[in-house]
Design an enzyme around this catalytic site. Structure first.
Site, PDB file in Angstrom:
ATOM      1  CD1 TRP A  49      45.427  41.141  48.413  1.00 18.09           C
ATOM      2  CD2 TRP A  49      47.080  42.353  49.298  1.00 18.09           C
ATOM      3  NE1 TRP A  49      45.619  40.709  49.705  1.00 18.09           N
ATOM      4  CE2 TRP A  49      46.622  41.435  50.273  1.00 18.09           C
ATOM      5  CE3 TRP A  49      48.122  43.225  49.633  1.00 18.09           C
ATOM      6  CZ2 TRP A  49      47.168  41.360  51.546  1.00 18.09           C
ATOM      7  CZ3 TRP A  49      48.663  43.156  50.912  1.00 18.09           C
ATOM      8  CH2 TRP A  49      48.188  42.225  51.845  1.00 18.09           C
ATOM      9  CB  THR A  74      42.672  39.960  44.269  1.00 13.46           C
ATOM     10  OG1 THR A  74      42.426  39.075  45.362  1.00 13.46           O
ATOM     11  CG2 THR A  74      43.180  41.288  44.787  1.00 13.46           C
ATOM     12  CG  PHE A 129      41.152  26.453  38.424  1.00  8.92           C
ATOM     13  CD1 PHE A 129      41.753  26.752  39.637  1.00  8.92           C
ATOM     14  CD2 PHE A 129      40.088  25.564  38.432  1.00  8.92           C
ATOM     15  CE1 PHE A 129      41.322  26.172  40.828  1.00  8.92           C
ATOM     16  CE2 PHE A 129      39.647  24.979  39.620  1.00  8.92           C
ATOM     17  CZ  PHE A 129      40.271  25.278  40.814  1.00  8.92           C
ATOM     18  NE  ARG A 154      34.087  30.959  38.991  1.00  9.51           N
ATOM     19  CZ  ARG A 154      35.080  30.129  39.303  1.00  9.51           C
ATOM     20  NH1 ARG A 154      34.879  28.823  39.271  1.00  9.51           N
ATOM     21  NH2 ARG A 154      36.267  30.584  39.645  1.00  9.51           N
ATOM     22  CE  LYS A 197      40.433  28.701  44.253  1.00  9.39           C
ATOM     23  NZ  LYS A 197      39.607  29.873  44.603  1.00  9.39           N
ATOM     24  CB  ALA A 231      37.284  26.330  36.025  1.00 13.91           C
ATOM     25  CG  PHE A 266      53.256  38.798  46.027  1.00 12.77           C
ATOM     26  CD1 PHE A 266      52.915  38.166  47.208  1.00 12.77           C
ATOM     27  CD2 PHE A 266      52.468  38.567  44.912  1.00 12.77           C
ATOM     28  CE1 PHE A 266      51.809  37.326  47.285  1.00 12.77           C
ATOM     29  CE2 PHE A 266      51.358  37.733  44.971  1.00 12.77           C
ATOM     30  CZ  PHE A 266      51.030  37.106  46.169  1.00 12.77           C
ATOM     31  CE  LYS A 304      41.260  32.663  37.784  1.00 11.74           C
ATOM     32  NZ  LYS A 304      40.019  32.480  38.564  1.00 11.74           N
TER      33      LYS A 304
END
Length: 559
Positions: free
Chosen positions: A412, A75, A303, A96, A107, A275, A384, A73
């Site tokens: 990415w 990224t 999230f 954030r 994480k 969140a 991916f 998210k």
């Protein structure tokens, strides 16, 4: 093919000086406070100069229910901002700040990934400009004032069994969740049960993110409930006369931080509430400054759309008057297969049946955006290398059935070039202007009705059960005049339900609310569901074990 790590890519970047980034936005030097070469704080009084300027367009990035397979998210948020800039749009990103707990836990950081990152990545993921440390100290100052008041005679008649203010630490430390302090005799305080939350769950963090200036922050802090007296009436920070000192600690933290992406797009990073246990959005102040300085602002909510996005709409938008012009919902084929029952080790194998099952999770999040909140959505499929054409086609076809376009995102690996199609689709959606924004509940409704609306409309639950003293707590809060505040749900991020094992789009479930408390300063009521923790723990193999620094000061192991 060998891929470079995020930190390798970030360390090879050649950033512009931060004063040049500020000048590109037209920020006068008087408002810029540099923290080294590549970070700066921007004085929020800059908003006074732009009162009459029309806001730019606001784009919110959210995601499906997160999985160990990853969604990307942040990224996507960074890459979309860079892609809009590459199309010649005056774009600003608003994110954030990462918490040290996840950085050293499981994480990792929150600065994006690959060729879609904000830099300096190491600083942002570690101490940055000290904002979260200021939140920690302000929170713990209040705790010290409270316990000192009790020790010095307790003229406010505080019931030590009903102290609700907890200490905090920006680290995952399960040992401190529940403690007994004040031990060692009369000179060392009054013994009582206590505990620690992670700093980003502190109400002070929420107040930082929801304040419009220092005076507003002081008023919010003064209203914060820390305990109840023997008559059951709330005791506030104002009663302890602590709001001025807290504001003094927070005066610099209140100023948004300016950094840049790998491609030099300006990015404000300010505030860091989780969140799942807090409201999960960056500061209103940073978003508003970004909207005055940019024609397009890309921000994110933590999230999935059941958590951060719901709180963005029902709390942040309600308190700020902001309304997104478009919403991007991020998904990956890998994550959808995991929601469809595939083991993590088998995610690289094509499995259309699992996609068909797991995609129900994505469709529910899209429905939340478009049908519950009335906003236009675009699905970004974060690609991916192992994704097959058949899997991607399946996702696109199912999204189209909901009237929502899905677009492949390859930011990415390719940076802005990998998000051109996504940026063009977002611009098309904004140009159409088809939004009919609404909240998921009436703020003036009773607390239980608001919780039920979130549970049934946003999560898809059949209803809500109240465990133990939760109903009594609600009755007390409504009797004290807190019943008409918005709701901040504390719920697992790993499921639409409050059971983290229920993946995809669970059916025939109910939400269990075990505790309800007021965050009067922040201006919402918190409903705690399931087994959610406000102080996480470290995993069996913490990320901290891989982080190191060499003799030149170069950090490794961050991701």
């Amino acid at each position: 093919m060998e891929y470079k790590s995020d930190i390798q890519i970030a360390q090879e970047a050649k950033p512009e000086s931060i004063d040049k980034i500020a000048k590109s936005l037209g920020i006068d030097d008087d408002y810029v406070e540099c923290y080294g070469k590549y970070k700066a704080k921007i004085d929020y009084n800059i908003l006074n100069d732009y009162q009459d300027k029309k806001d730019g367009k606001l784009i919110l990035v959210t995601a499906i229910t997160p999985t160990p397979a990853g969604e990307g998210k942040t990224t996507t948020t960074v890459g979309l901002g860079d892609s809009l800039s590459a199309l010649g749009k005056n774009t600003v990103i608003a994110l954030r700040e990462p918490s040290l707990g996840p950085v050293f836990g499981v994480k990792g950081g929150a600065a994006g990934g690959g060729y879609a990152q904000v830099i300096p990545m190491e600083d942002i993921n570690l101490h940055f400009t000290g904002d979260i440390h200021a939140v920690t100290m302000a929170n713990n100052l209040i705790a010290a004032l409270l316990d000192n008041h009790i020790h010095q005679g307790n003229s406010l008649r505080i019931d030590t069994r009903r102290v609700v203010w907890r200490r905090c630490l920006d680290m995952n430390d399960r040992q401190l969740r529940n403690i007994v302090d004040g031990m060692g005799g009369k000179a060392n305080g009054t013994p009582r049960e206590d505990g620690f939350d992670i700093s980003v769950a502190s109400e002070i963090m929420a107040i930082l993110c929801l304040s419009k200036d220092i005076e507003d922050l002081k008023q919010k802090v003064a209203s914060t409930v820390v305990a109840y007296d023997f008559a059951g009436k709330p005791v506030t920070v104002g009663d302890l006369k602590g709001q001025g000192a807290v504001a003094a600690l927070m005066k610099d933290a209140l100023k948004p931080n300016l950094v840049q992406t790998l491609e030099h797009t300006p990015a404000f990073i300010h505030g860091g509430p989780f969140a799942n246990i807090a409201h999960g959005c960056n500061s209103i102040m940073a978003t508003k400054i970004a909207l005055k300085l940019g024609d397009y602002v890309v921000t994110e909510a933590g999230f999935g759309a059941d958590l951060g996005a719901e709180k963005f709409f029902d709390i942040k938008c309600r308190k700020s008057g902001l309304v997104p012009d478009a919403v991007v919902v991020v998904a990956t084929a890998r994550a959808l297969k995991l929601h469809g029952g595939v083991a993590k080790a088998d995610l690289s194998t094509e499995n259309i049946a699992a996609i068909e099952s797991g995609i129900e999770n994505l469709l529910k999040h899209v429905e939340n955006v478009t049908q519950v909140f009335g906003l236009p959505a675009v699905v970004a499929i974060n690609r991916f290398p192992t994704d097959t054409e058949a899997e991607l086609a399946c996702i696109s076809e199912r999204c189209a059935m909901l009237g929502v376009n899905s677009v492949l995102s390859e930011v990415w690996g390719k940076g802005s070039a990998g998000g051109k199609e996504l940026a063009e689709e977002v611009l098309r959606v904004i140009e159409k202007g088809e939004k009919n924004f609404r909240f998921s509940y009436d703020e003036k409704a009773p607390i239980k009705e608001k919780i039920n609306d979130i549970a049934t409309k946003v999560y898809g639950a059949d209803g809500v059960d109240y465990i133990g003293t939760a109903t009594k707590q609600i009755e007390e809060l409504e009797a004290l005049g807190f019943g008409q505040l918005p709701i901040c749900m504390a719920k697992t991020q790993y499921s639409l339900s409050d059971d983290p094992t229920k993946l995809s789009r669970p059916k025939n479930f109910r939400i269990s609310v075990r505790s309800v408390k007021v965050s009067a300063g922040a201006g919402f009521v918190v409903a705690i569901t399931g087994d959610i923790m406000t102080m996480p723990g470290l995993p069996k193999v913490p990320a901290a074990e891989s982080i190191d620094v060499d003799k030149t000061g170069k950090i490794s192991g961050l991701f």
